[in-house]
Write a protein that holds these residues in place. Structure first.
Motif, PDB file in Angstrom:
ATOM      1  N   GLU A  51      12.281  -0.394 -10.777  1.00  0.00           N
ATOM      2  CA  GLU A  51      12.743  -1.050 -12.005  1.00  0.00           C
ATOM      3  C   GLU A  51      12.996  -2.551 -11.847  1.00  0.00           C
ATOM      4  N   LYS A  52      13.507  -2.981 -10.698  1.00  0.00           N
ATOM      5  CA  LYS A  52      13.881  -4.381 -10.538  1.00  0.00           C
ATOM      6  C   LYS A  52      12.882  -5.203  -9.718  1.00  0.00           C
ATOM      7  N   LEU A  53      12.112  -4.533  -8.864  1.00  0.00           N
ATOM      8  CA  LEU A  53      11.171  -5.253  -8.016  1.00  0.00           C
ATOM      9  C   LEU A  53       9.712  -4.971  -8.384  1.00  0.00           C
ATOM     10  N   GLY A  54       9.504  -4.079  -9.359  1.00  0.00           N
ATOM     11  CA  GLY A  54       8.154  -3.820  -9.858  1.00  0.00           C
ATOM     12  C   GLY A  54       7.274  -2.980  -8.954  1.00  0.00           C
ATOM     13  N   HIS A  55       7.869  -2.277  -7.990  1.00  0.00           N
ATOM     14  CA  HIS A  55       7.050  -1.448  -7.102  1.00  0.00           C
ATOM     15  C   HIS A  55       6.402  -0.318  -7.890  1.00  0.00           C
ATOM     16  N   LYS A  56       5.201   0.010  -7.531  1.00  0.00           N
ATOM     17  CA  LYS A  56       4.432   1.047  -8.218  1.00  0.00           C
ATOM     18  C   LYS A  56       4.645   2.366  -7.505  1.00  0.00           C
ATOM     19  N   LEU A  57       5.705   3.037  -7.865  1.00  0.00           N
ATOM     20  CA  LEU A  57       6.057   4.305  -7.223  1.00  0.00           C
ATOM     21  C   LEU A  57       5.689   5.474  -8.124  1.00  0.00           C
ATOM     22  N   ASN A  72       2.927  -0.312  -2.198  1.00  0.00           N
ATOM     23  CA  ASN A  72       3.437  -0.056  -3.545  1.00  0.00           C
ATOM     24  C   ASN A  72       3.963  -1.354  -4.161  1.00  0.00           C
ATOM     25  N   ASN A  73       3.951  -2.427  -3.377  1.00  0.00           N
ATOM     26  CA  ASN A  73       4.577  -3.692  -3.750  1.00  0.00           C
ATOM     27  C   ASN A  73       3.543  -4.663  -4.315  1.00  0.00           C
ATOM     28  N   VAL A 106      -9.721  -5.289  -2.198  1.00  0.00           N
ATOM     29  CA  VAL A 106     -10.714  -4.527  -2.962  1.00  0.00           C
ATOM     30  C   VAL A 106     -10.132  -3.224  -3.504  1.00  0.00           C
ATOM     31  N   GLU A 107      -9.037  -2.772  -2.890  1.00  0.00           N
ATOM     32  CA  GLU A 107      -8.391  -1.542  -3.352  1.00  0.00           C
ATOM     33  C   GLU A 107      -6.938  -1.536  -2.890  1.00  0.00           C
ATOM     34  N   ARG A 108      -6.059  -1.073  -3.794  1.00  0.00           N
ATOM     35  CA  ARG A 108      -4.662  -0.849  -3.420  1.00  0.00           C
ATOM     36  C   ARG A 108      -4.474   0.655  -3.292  1.00  0.00           C
ATOM     37  N   ILE A 109      -4.015   1.068  -2.136  1.00  0.00           N
ATOM     38  CA  ILE A 109      -3.776   2.489  -1.889  1.00  0.00           C
ATOM     39  C   ILE A 109      -2.271   2.704  -1.895  1.00  0.00           C
ATOM     40  N   PRO A 110      -1.777   3.559  -2.793  1.00  0.00           N
ATOM     41  CA  PRO A 110      -0.334   3.807  -2.829  1.00  0.00           C
ATOM     42  C   PRO A 110       0.156   4.478  -1.547  1.00  0.00           C
ATOM     43  N   VAL A 111       1.368   4.122  -1.150  1.00  0.00           N
ATOM     44  CA  VAL A 111       2.018   4.722   0.011  1.00  0.00           C
ATOM     45  C   VAL A 111       2.976   5.775  -0.535  1.00  0.00           C
TER      46      VAL A 111
END
Length: 185
Positions: A179-185, A143-144, A157-162
């Motif tokens: 919000e502060k570290l930009g993780h894609k949650l 997610n990072n 080639v692909e980012r898979i969300p955890v």
């Protein structure tokens, strides 16, 4: 870099192979399936003693590690277990950061209060380990976004969300990561 022999590691998630990589004073692990696909699933997981071993609910680390091991057992790949506790500040400082969080600071503010950046981790060892395995392309379990762009010679080639479920103890932690570290949650 020193590299150990390969050993078998039976776990509740499946039977893996394990190999250790030592660089300077750090020892890291590769936990991998016997057969690696052409484009393997890769999880770069930084050590979290409290979450991984003690089951802490203050973070999502243990749940992310379990998700990664299950996914990699199913699809083939490697968990790279990096020895950089507490986003690179070490266990002693992490416990001090936890104490500051108990007083109302978030995880980033606590690190700053202790004189550290929000994230002190170094992912340079990852390319060396993946090169050892002959890997040039990966499907990255993360997610990072910092991990997505940490490579010069490895193609993601692909980012898979955890995906893990939040709980009442880590809701603020996850909000701060987003919000502060930009993780894609």
């Amino acid at each position: 870099m020193k590299i150990s022999d390969i050993a078998t590691l039976p776990t509740k998630y499946g039977i893996f192979k394990i190999q250790s990589f030592k660089e300077n004073d750090k020892e890291h692990l590769a936990i991998f399936t016997e057969k690696l696909p052409e484009i393997p699933y890769i999880r770069i997981h930084s050590e979290c003693l409290t979450g991984d071993a003690l089951g802490s609910l203050k973070c999502d680390c243990g749940d992310q590690l379990a998700f990664a091991l299950k996914t990699i057992n199913e699809h083939g790949g490697i968990v790279l277990y990096l020895r950089q506790e507490g986003r690179g500040i070490g266990l002693f400082n992490k416990v001090n950061a936890y104490a500051l969080q108990d007083k109302g600071l978030d995880t980033v503010e606590a690190n700053h209060q202790l004189g550290f950046e929000a994230d002190m981790r170094d992912f340079s060892i990852v390319e060396k380990i993946l090169k050892h395995f002959g890997i040039k392309q990966i499907k990255l379990l993360t997610n990072n976004p910092k991990k997505e762009f940490a490579f010069k010679n490895i193609k993601v080639v692909e980012r898979i969300p955890v995906k893990v479920e939040p709980n009442p103890y880590n809701e603020n932690y996850l909000k701060t990561k987003k919000e502060k570290l930009g993780h894609k949650l």
